[in-house]
Write a protein that holds these residues in place. Structure first.
Motif, PDB file in Angstrom:
ATOM      1  N   TYR A   1      15.398 -32.123  24.863  1.00 15.58           N
ATOM      2  CA  TYR A   1      14.474 -31.459  25.750  1.00 15.58           C
ATOM      3  C   TYR A   1      14.950 -30.025  26.246  1.00 15.58           C
ATOM      4  O   TYR A   1      14.210 -29.282  26.281  1.00 15.58           O
ATOM      5  CB  TYR A   1      13.908 -32.265  27.038  1.00 15.58           C
ATOM      6  N   SER A   2      16.362 -30.090  26.659  1.00 12.40           N
ATOM      7  CA  SER A   2      16.997 -28.868  27.170  1.00 12.40           C
ATOM      8  C   SER A   2      16.874 -27.886  26.020  1.00 12.40           C
ATOM      9  O   SER A   2      16.516 -26.828  26.345  1.00 12.40           O
ATOM     10  CB  SER A   2      18.415 -29.251  27.425  1.00 12.40           C
ATOM     11  N   ALA A   3      17.042 -28.150  24.639  1.00 12.05           N
ATOM     12  CA  ALA A   3      17.051 -26.964  23.660  1.00 12.05           C
ATOM     13  C   ALA A   3      15.347 -26.799  23.571  1.00 12.05           C
ATOM     14  O   ALA A   3      15.137 -25.677  23.193  1.00 12.05           O
ATOM     15  CB  ALA A   3      17.421 -27.737  22.239  1.00 12.05           C
ATOM     16  N   ALA A   4      14.569 -27.580  23.885  1.00 14.80           N
ATOM     17  CA  ALA A   4      13.228 -27.369  23.711  1.00 14.80           C
ATOM     18  C   ALA A   4      12.768 -26.252  24.817  1.00 14.80           C
ATOM     19  O   ALA A   4      11.973 -25.409  24.597  1.00 14.80           O
ATOM     20  CB  ALA A   4      12.159 -28.339  23.937  1.00 14.80           C
ATOM     21  N   VAL A   5      13.230 -26.381  25.743  1.00 19.00           N
ATOM     22  CA  VAL A   5      13.192 -25.340  26.994  1.00 19.00           C
ATOM     23  C   VAL A   5      13.712 -24.090  26.504  1.00 19.00           C
ATOM     24  O   VAL A   5      12.795 -23.228  26.784  1.00 19.00           O
ATOM     25  CB  VAL A   5      13.838 -25.862  28.479  1.00 19.00           C
ATOM     26  N   ARG A   6      14.635 -24.190  26.092  1.00 18.48           N
ATOM     27  CA  ARG A   6      15.339 -22.664  25.478  1.00 18.48           C
ATOM     28  C   ARG A   6      14.520 -22.114  24.486  1.00 18.48           C
ATOM     29  O   ARG A   6      14.317 -20.843  24.469  1.00 18.48           O
ATOM     30  CB  ARG A   6      16.897 -22.991  25.003  1.00 18.48           C
ATOM     31  N   CYS A   7      14.008 -22.969  23.635  1.00  9.56           N
ATOM     32  CA  CYS A   7      13.059 -22.443  22.562  1.00  9.56           C
ATOM     33  C   CYS A   7      11.995 -21.987  23.143  1.00  9.56           C
ATOM     34  O   CYS A   7      11.474 -20.688  22.791  1.00  9.56           O
ATOM     35  CB  CYS A   7      12.908 -23.581  21.396  1.00  9.56           C
TER      36      CYS A   7
ATOM     37  N   ASP B   1       4.190 -28.136  32.371  1.00 10.59           N
ATOM     38  CA  ASP B   1       3.287 -28.615  31.416  1.00 10.59           C
ATOM     39  C   ASP B   1       4.118 -28.904  30.089  1.00 10.59           C
ATOM     40  O   ASP B   1       3.689 -29.687  29.309  1.00 10.59           O
ATOM     41  CB  ASP B   1       2.257 -27.542  31.054  1.00 10.59           C
ATOM     42  N   LEU B   2       5.215 -28.007  29.918  1.00 12.48           N
ATOM     43  CA  LEU B   2       6.098 -28.292  28.591  1.00 12.48           C
ATOM     44  C   LEU B   2       6.571 -29.946  28.735  1.00 12.48           C
ATOM     45  O   LEU B   2       6.801 -30.381  27.858  1.00 12.48           O
ATOM     46  CB  LEU B   2       7.077 -27.145  28.695  1.00 12.48           C
ATOM     47  N   ARG B   3       7.102 -30.281  29.963  1.00  9.62           N
ATOM     48  CA  ARG B   3       7.680 -31.558  30.066  1.00  9.62           C
ATOM     49  C   ARG B   3       6.626 -32.581  29.731  1.00  9.62           C
ATOM     50  O   ARG B   3       6.976 -33.635  29.456  1.00  9.62           O
ATOM     51  CB  ARG B   3       8.308 -31.802  31.654  1.00  9.62           C
ATOM     52  N   THR B   4       5.392 -32.554  30.395  1.00 14.20           N
ATOM     53  CA  THR B   4       4.179 -33.426  30.016  1.00 14.20           C
ATOM     54  C   THR B   4       3.895 -33.398  28.487  1.00 14.20           C
ATOM     55  O   THR B   4       3.792 -34.214  27.824  1.00 14.20           O
ATOM     56  CB  THR B   4       3.227 -32.798  30.890  1.00 14.20           C
TER      57      THR B   4
END
Length: 362
Positions: free
Chosen positions: A128-134, A164-167
């Motif tokens: 998920y951390s990589a998803a936030v950076r992306c 919203d990204l986390r959801t």
């Protein structure tokens, strides 16, 4: 609303009023649907994908030997020329079939062939951390979905806030098994163009228009939506209810009164035909550039000679900024045979002609 009221509403439909900078979908609705709003096609009988394939085989003098209910061997002039397995023909190689199980893998093959496709990354469930950076590199606006070609389940479009990204990430993770990664990519705006390519030709093309209503300045969103659904279902159909949760996510309410002439896109409606979307044939309106992009997308996958190629385009007459977003070797030909507006097409005939053309008996 009764059938008579719906019919009356068609005759008094407001003229579309576009804003200063209308999007591609709004322009398409104003130019391609609203002028022929009353020409919605009705199909008393809808044929299945498999039935259309088998009927096309008979028309091309291709004999079929049944192995199981879903499997057939195709013979032409006494020679085995191919087969059909669960609706997928032998124009699809084993490698192509495996590739198409993953949207992420499709994107890798497209990029390797220099076919434009949305920017993004395929990540594992614990990244998920990589998803936030992306998401940040994508301009804090992205689509999150399972990396596999299986419809819209688990997909969230237009994520703009980290909450919203986390959801959206949790929604995607919950919708698939742990071995299926998650795809996060740039949200692409434009027309949802669904083509069917056989060999080196685009034989059919549809624009899939999301469910929308046209405001009259008096009726609520719910009243307009119910009237539109009733028009499509006919007097005998049960009109499904709108999804309140989806409306809330889209920032809409049932009681909202859209301005006269304004186009209001609504979330999909479960239980409605095509969940409220309209399929409009545009085969004759595609430029050669757009057609070639669809063909390039198909041939980016080794051994794939027929299948659905989905694109996002800003206009039908230009490939500028267009992207190939998905390839489906099992795409249903029935969608092209039963459009809501425009000519019906028969890609199944081109499929069988291609199988015969490759036959050693030719």
């Amino acid at each position: 609303m009764t059938a008579e009221e719906v019919q009356g509403a068609e005759h008094h439909r407001p003229q579309v009023k576009l804003g200063e900078r209308p999007g591609a979908v709004e322009r398409f609705i104003a130019e391609q649907i609203e002028p022929r709003y009353a020409e919605l096609r009705e199909w008393p009988q809808v044929y299945s994908h498999t039935y259309l394939l088998f009927r096309a085989a008979r028309r091309n003098k291709v004999n079929m030997k049944k192995i199981t209910d879903a499997h057939r061997i195709l013979f032409y002039s006494g020679v085995a020329v191919g087969g059909v397995d669960d609706g997928v023909t032998s124009l699809v190689s084993h490698q192509a079939h495996r590739i198409c199980r993953s949207t992420g893998m499709i994107r890798r093959y497209l990029k390797a062939a220099d076919v434009p496709t949305p920017q993004g990354r395929v990540l594992q469930h614990n990244q998920y951390s990589a998803a936030v950076r992306c998401w940040e590199t994508l301009g804090r606006r992205a689509t999150v979905k399972p990396s596999r070609a299986s419809g819209a389940q688990g997909t969230t479009v237009g994520v703009r806030f980290e909450g919203d990204l986390r959801t959206a990430w949790g929604k995607a993770v919950e919708s698939v098994e742990p071995e299926h990664p998650i795809l996060i990519e740039a949200t692409h705006n434009g027309l949802d163009l669904h083509t069917y390519v056989v060999g080196e030709a685009v034989v059919s093309a549809l624009v899939r228009v999301p469910f929308y209503i046209l405001g009259d300045g008096e009726s609520t969103l719910e009243e307009l939506a119910q009237a539109e659904l009733a028009r499509r279902l006919g007097p005998e159909g049960d009109v499904p209810e709108l999804d309140d949760e989806a409306l809330t996510e889209a920032g809409l309410t049932r009681s909202h009164v859209p301005a006269s002439g304004s186009i209001c896109e609504l979330p999909p409606v479960p239980g409605a035909p095509r969940e409220g979307a309209l399929y409009v044939d545009v085969t004759d309106g595609l430029s050669e550039e757009v057609k070639q992009l669809a063909i390039d997308g198909l041939w980016a996958l080794p051994g794939l000679e027929a299948g659905g190629v989905d694109l996002v385009v800003s206009a039908l007459d230009s490939a500028e900024g267009a992207l190939v977003v998905d390839i489906d070797p099992a795409a249903s030909v029935a969608d092209f045979r039963h459009p809501d507006y425009g000519k019906y097409r028969q890609p199944q005939l081109a499929i069988m002609e291609q199988i015969v053309r490759r036959s050693p008996a030719q």
